[in-house]
Design a protein around this motif. Structure first.
Motif, PDB file in Angstrom:
ATOM      1  N   LYS A 237       0.673  -1.395  -0.091  1.00  0.00           N
ATOM      2  CA  LYS A 237       0.182   0.024  -0.157  1.00  0.00           C
ATOM      3  C   LYS A 237       1.208   1.301  -0.094  1.00  0.00           C
ATOM      4  N   PRO A 238       0.338   2.429  -0.572  1.00  0.00           N
ATOM      5  CA  PRO A 238       1.158   3.657  -0.478  1.00  0.00           C
ATOM      6  C   PRO A 238       1.897   4.107   0.424  1.00  0.00           C
ATOM      7  N   GLY A 239       1.214   4.113   1.899  1.00  0.00           N
ATOM      8  CA  GLY A 239       1.954   4.301   2.986  1.00  0.00           C
ATOM      9  C   GLY A 239       3.324   3.711   3.372  1.00  0.00           C
ATOM     10  N   LEU A 240       3.243   2.478   3.183  1.00  0.00           N
ATOM     11  CA  LEU A 240       4.327   1.752   3.525  1.00  0.00           C
ATOM     12  C   LEU A 240       5.328   1.859   2.338  1.00  0.00           C
ATOM     13  N   ILE A 241       4.933   1.919   0.976  1.00  0.00           N
ATOM     14  CA  ILE A 241       5.757   2.339   0.037  1.00  0.00           C
ATOM     15  C   ILE A 241       6.575   3.471   0.373  1.00  0.00           C
ATOM     16  N   ALA A 242       5.747   4.815   0.724  1.00  0.00           N
ATOM     17  CA  ALA A 242       6.283   6.035   1.112  1.00  0.00           C
ATOM     18  C   ALA A 242       7.452   5.917   2.123  1.00  0.00           C
ATOM     19  N   SER A 243       6.939   5.170   3.134  1.00  0.00           N
ATOM     20  CA  SER A 243       7.894   4.889   4.430  1.00  0.00           C
ATOM     21  C   SER A 243       9.081   4.236   3.747  1.00  0.00           C
ATOM     22  N   GLY A 244       9.038   3.093   2.823  1.00  0.00           N
ATOM     23  CA  GLY A 244      10.293   2.526   2.505  1.00  0.00           C
ATOM     24  C   GLY A 244      11.149   3.560   1.405  1.00  0.00           C
ATOM     25  N   ILE A 245      10.443   4.318   0.697  1.00  0.00           N
ATOM     26  CA  ILE A 245      11.254   5.265  -0.060  1.00  0.00           C
ATOM     27  C   ILE A 245      11.966   6.124   0.815  1.00  0.00           C
ATOM     28  N   VAL A 246      11.409   6.496   1.864  1.00  0.00           N
ATOM     29  CA  VAL A 246      12.120   7.533   2.920  1.00  0.00           C
ATOM     30  C   VAL A 246      13.219   6.711   3.491  1.00  0.00           C
ATOM     31  N   SER A 247      13.130   5.156   3.987  1.00  0.00           N
ATOM     32  CA  SER A 247      14.116   4.591   4.465  1.00  0.00           C
ATOM     33  C   SER A 247      15.191   4.338   3.608  1.00  0.00           C
ATOM     34  N   ALA A 248      14.801   3.812   2.293  1.00  0.00           N
ATOM     35  CA  ALA A 248      15.658   3.733   1.154  1.00  0.00           C
ATOM     36  C   ALA A 248      16.709   4.852   0.868  1.00  0.00           C
ATOM     37  N   TRP A 249      16.086   5.964   0.655  1.00  0.00           N
ATOM     38  CA  TRP A 249      16.753   7.084   0.327  1.00  0.00           C
ATOM     39  C   TRP A 249      17.758   7.834   1.423  1.00  0.00           C
TER      40      TRP A 249
ATOM     41  N   ALA B  19       6.034  14.617   7.677  1.00  0.00           N
ATOM     42  CA  ALA B  19       6.746  13.380   7.157  1.00  0.00           C
ATOM     43  C   ALA B  19       6.640  12.241   8.200  1.00  0.00           C
ATOM     44  N   ALA B  20       6.668  12.469   9.465  1.00  0.00           N
ATOM     45  CA  ALA B  20       6.513  11.186  10.309  1.00  0.00           C
ATOM     46  C   ALA B  20       4.957  10.831  10.158  1.00  0.00           C
ATOM     47  N   GLY B  21       4.114  11.570   9.827  1.00  0.00           N
ATOM     48  CA  GLY B  21       2.731  11.330   9.775  1.00  0.00           C
ATOM     49  C   GLY B  21       2.688  10.238   8.379  1.00  0.00           C
ATOM     50  N   ILE B  22       3.323  10.651   7.574  1.00  0.00           N
ATOM     51  CA  ILE B  22       3.198   9.851   6.390  1.00  0.00           C
ATOM     52  C   ILE B  22       3.655   8.558   6.638  1.00  0.00           C
ATOM     53  N   THR B  23       4.900   8.630   7.022  1.00  0.00           N
ATOM     54  CA  THR B  23       5.777   7.273   7.158  1.00  0.00           C
ATOM     55  C   THR B  23       5.610   6.535   8.333  1.00  0.00           C
ATOM     56  N   SER B  24       5.106   6.954   9.423  1.00  0.00           N
ATOM     57  CA  SER B  24       4.886   6.386  10.802  1.00  0.00           C
ATOM     58  C   SER B  24       3.380   5.986  11.031  1.00  0.00           C
ATOM     59  N   ILE B  25       2.539   6.910  10.998  1.00  0.00           N
ATOM     60  CA  ILE B  25       1.161   6.732  11.239  1.00  0.00           C
ATOM     61  C   ILE B  25       0.250   6.285   9.979  1.00  0.00           C
ATOM     62  N   LEU B  26       0.444   6.758   8.812  1.00  0.00           N
ATOM     63  CA  LEU B  26      -0.268   6.190   7.645  1.00  0.00           C
ATOM     64  C   LEU B  26      -0.039   4.880   7.392  1.00  0.00           C
ATOM     65  N   PRO B  27       0.788   4.171   7.471  1.00  0.00           N
ATOM     66  CA  PRO B  27       1.034   2.652   7.125  1.00  0.00           C
ATOM     67  C   PRO B  27       0.340   1.916   8.152  1.00  0.00           C
ATOM     68  N   LEU B  28       0.484   2.159   9.404  1.00  0.00           N
ATOM     69  CA  LEU B  28      -0.574   1.402  10.740  1.00  0.00           C
ATOM     70  C   LEU B  28      -2.061   1.694  10.222  1.00  0.00           C
ATOM     71  N   TRP B  29      -2.453   2.697   9.853  1.00  0.00           N
ATOM     72  CA  TRP B  29      -3.777   2.921   9.494  1.00  0.00           C
ATOM     73  C   TRP B  29      -4.118   2.074   8.242  1.00  0.00           C
ATOM     74  N   GLU B  30      -3.361   2.110   7.311  1.00  0.00           N
ATOM     75  CA  GLU B  30      -3.764   1.454   6.120  1.00  0.00           C
ATOM     76  C   GLU B  30      -3.706  -0.184   6.376  1.00  0.00           C
ATOM     77  N   SER B  31      -3.051  -0.342   7.269  1.00  0.00           N
ATOM     78  CA  SER B  31      -2.931  -1.983   7.569  1.00  0.00           C
ATOM     79  C   SER B  31      -3.828  -2.533   8.775  1.00  0.00           C
ATOM     80  N   ARG B  32      -4.607  -1.521   9.156  1.00  0.00           N
ATOM     81  CA  ARG B  32      -5.251  -1.853  10.482  1.00  0.00           C
ATOM     82  C   ARG B  32      -6.250  -3.224  10.268  1.00  0.00           C
ATOM     83  N   ALA B  33      -6.873  -3.424   9.014  1.00  0.00           N
ATOM     84  CA  ALA B  33      -7.544  -4.647   8.925  1.00  0.00           C
ATOM     85  C   ALA B  33      -6.471  -5.843   9.036  1.00  0.00           C
ATOM     86  N   ALA B  34      -5.355  -5.823   8.346  1.00  0.00           N
ATOM     87  CA  ALA B  34      -4.571  -7.085   8.261  1.00  0.00           C
ATOM     88  C   ALA B  34      -4.265  -7.193   9.655  1.00  0.00           C
TER      89      ALA B  34
END
Length: 688
Positions: free
Chosen positions: A59-71, A644-659
């Protein structure tokens, strides 16, 4: 290499503990996450598709977090602070701007890849489908060279700081840092890198906030915003910056700073376009993301990453400048040229402000950055070696089991190779700063041909090959000629200076694109229609078709969605020859076209803002910051970091809440004797 004993405030045992302990902690976490993924989700890391592409479902939040981490690798933290120490506050902005536009540009290419090759593992598979074995092998070599340079730079920066803080043997650090990373990548594949990227980014954000609030609100040596401003004003008198307005550290009018940004732009394009991993992992993340969310992911990732070097350099880079004459500064009289080239500005600032506690925090922060980027390098290099060399050139009929086995072996091999090359650089006296500035000269010649390969139907094989090789030749000639002309000799010192590397990077990047374009226009390929690239990886296409025939667990519109998935062929009456659609599974072509337009306009707008609208007026006006302007600048930096912290740290958790909920309930059922519904959780809810 200069001695770094001035910053040695931790024991060697601490160094070995961080390097070995944290890596293996993440390996254990990966074992647990991989077990949960295999038991409670439909994604199994034993398949090559999941291992190398995360089943294209992230999902996009985890992708964005991965981009920040990878760069965010060693150079992001160390080099941004180093150029800030050399050229002032402007350099942090120029570093961020020069390396963000490539992420925005990848938002466009991510959608384009989904259009022309929805099932590819690497961009090199597209090259092979278009141009055959010769061009494929050449661009695979470019890709591996980029991965090798980036991987070794990660270790150069990481091992230098570990050595500076703890006295740990620098060669031992080079070999031990990748060890734990190698283990957790093998255990979890690409999805493991995304999950560890998330945890790394979370720790990164926490520690940068800690450094900021301590530096600007607690540190007596600084004295808040006004104290920092006064110290920087004094530094401008004591150590004026050549090429800056009035020698000030508080201006965007910096000749060398602007030159550095141009080098950063050129070299950054080479690293992003040719490195399947990182700069790490942009092609990999384009392939792993859902097409409908790729644009969101890259735009959010670029916006979030910009805040990291901008804010960090405004903390520790400026702190090193402000405190260089203090008795507590670990390098009396300021950093020497060798210490600057080793990237020790930020470590010096941390030790001065926070002592051993700050050094430990910085060590963890840098280790997170290095290992996260290294994990992306390993998995992406594994993709190239497995799919672009082993499968294409050695065993085209390789089974999924053999591919996953080869992927594991290649991860381990690459860990060893990157360690050896990093040690070689240290042995011959090549620093992080030298390699960072020079590297683009070697590979940016291939940037234009690679972009044309994805977007220009008429480019020919001859144009792609001649452009890439010609770019390298022109770049190296320009690099050496300027060094010899300006400085009279060719040494490691002279070839590592700003103007030779500006000539080399620009010469390679521009000439590669120009040569390729000219050769194509002379004799264009008017027959190619993208059908060959859309047939890449038939096994994954067949897997999608089989999955589309499974009973749909969703109610209501589920049957409608199923019918859409079963009707996988979209007929497009292509008046434009470059978009003849063959088998567009699970994705609507019209939606991709819409996403492409959005990505193009959004990316170009953001690029214009960060490259021109903000810095150029301030450069041309020769403005030197007032106290209030400086205070506002720093506050905006930290506010951006909160976004940036909201995008990379909070959004991925929200997107994955069902999983997360499904996995938790499955664990509860297992613990209390219920039947876990293994493998039945809907893939639409799975990102854990």
């Amino acid at each position: 290499m200069s001695s770094s004993t001035g910053a040695e405030v931790l024991t060697q045992g601490t160094g070995y503990g961080v390097v070995l302990g944290i890596g293996f902690v993440f390996a254990i976490i990966m074992m647990g996450l991989s077990t949960l993924q295999n038991r409670y989700t439909t994604y199994k890391i034993s398949t090559s598709e999941e291992f190398n592409t995360a089943s294209r479902s992230v999902k996009p939040g985890l992708i964005a977090s991965g981009i920040v981490s990878a760069w965010t690798w060693a150079a992001t933290l160390l080099q941004s602070s180093t150029v800030t120490y050399e050229y002032g506050l402007c350099a942090g902005y120029y570093y961020a701007a020069g390396a963000t536009i490539q992420i925005f540009f990848m938002a466009i290419l991510a959608v384009r890849v989904k259009q022309i090759a929805p099932y590819c593992h690497t961009f090199l598979e597209i090259v092979h489908a278009r141009y055959g074995n010769t061009a494929h092998f050449m661009f695979a070599t470019f890709g591996l060279v980029v991965n090798l340079i980036v991987s070794s730079m990660l270790l150069l920066g990481g091992s230098a700081v570990v050595n500076a803080f703890t006295g740990m043997n620098i060669y031992a650090a080079n070999f031990l840092i990748p060890l734990g990373v190698c283990v957790y990548v093998i255990l979890g594949g690409l999805r493991a890198t995304f999950l560890c990227d998330y945890s790394h980014t979370l720790i990164l954000m926490i520690l940068i906030f800690y450094f900021f609030f301590w530096t600007y609100t607690k540190a007596d040596l600084i004295g808040g915003f006004e104290g920092m401003y006064n110290l920087l004003q004094q530094a401008s008198i004591d150590r004026p910056v050549a090429g800056n307005q009035d020698g000030s550290y508080l201006t965007l009018k910096s000749n060398y700073g602007l030159t550095f940004m141009i080098i950063q732009i050129s070299g950054g394009f080479g690293t992003v376009m040719l490195d399947q991993a990182r700069y790490l992992g942009y092609w990999q993340r384009a392939i792993a993301s859902e097409a409908k969310t790729a644009v969101q992911a890259y735009l959010m990732g670029g916006i979030a990453w910009f805040a990291v070097p901008l804010t960090f350099s405004s903390i520790m880079g400026l702190a090193a400048v402000a405190l260089a004459n203090k008795p507590s500064f670990p390098y009396p009289g300021g950093l020497t040229a060798a210490e600057i080239n080793a990237g020790l500005a930020a470590p010096a600032g941390v030790v001065t402000l926070l002592g051993s506690g700050g050094a430990a925090a910085m060590l963890i922060l840098l280790f997170m950055a290095v290992t996260s980027a290294a994990s992306s390098e390993m998995i992406a290099t594994s993709s190239i070696l497995t799919f672009d060399l082993y499968q294409i050139h050695f065993k085209p009929d390789a089974s999924p089991e053999s591919l996953i086995r080869v992927s594991h072996i290649m991860v381990a091999v690459w860990a060893l190779v990157m360690s050896c090359v990093a040690s070689l650089w240290i042995g011959i006296g090549v620093s992080l700063n030298w390699l960072f500035l020079f590297s683009g000269t070697l590979f940016t010649g291939a940037v234009g041909p690679v972009i044309f390969t994805v977007v220009w139907r008429q480019q020919t094989k001859e144009a792609a090959i001649s452009g890439a090789l010609g770019g390298v030749v022109v770049g190296i000639i320009a690099w050496l000629a300027v060094a010899k002309t300006y400085y009279g000799e060719l040494t490691i010192a002279t070839t590592g200076l700003m103007y030779p590397n500006l000539a080399g990077n620009l010469g390679a990047c521009c000439s590669g694109a120009i040569i390729s374009a000219v050769v194509t226009l002379i004799k264009p390929d008017n027959e190619f229609d993208w059908s060959a690239t859309k047939r890449i990886n038939p096994r994954a296409r067949e897997m999608d078709r089989k999955q589309a025939t499974l009973p749909d667990s969703a109610s209501g519109s589920g049957s409608v969605e199923k019918e859409k998935r079963e009707g996988v062929t979209v007929d497009v009456l292509a008046s434009a020859k470059d978009d003849i659609t063959v088998d567009v599974p699970a994705e609507e072509y019209a939606e991709l076209q819409k996403s492409l337009k959005i990505a193009t306009w959004a990316s170009l707008t953001l690029i214009f803002i960060v490259l021109f609208l903000i810095p150029i007026p301030m450069f041309l006006s020769h403005y030197v910051f007032s106290l209030n302007f400086f205070r506002g600048w720093i506050i905006i930096c930290v506010m951006w970091l909160f976004v940036a912290a909201g995008i990379t740290s909070i959004l991925p958790l929200w997107e994955s809440r069902a999983a997360i909920k499904d996995i938790f309930l499955g664990m509860v059922r297992d613990i209390f004797g219920g039947e876990a519904r293994k493998g039945t959780i809907s893939s639409s809810n799975t990102d854990a």
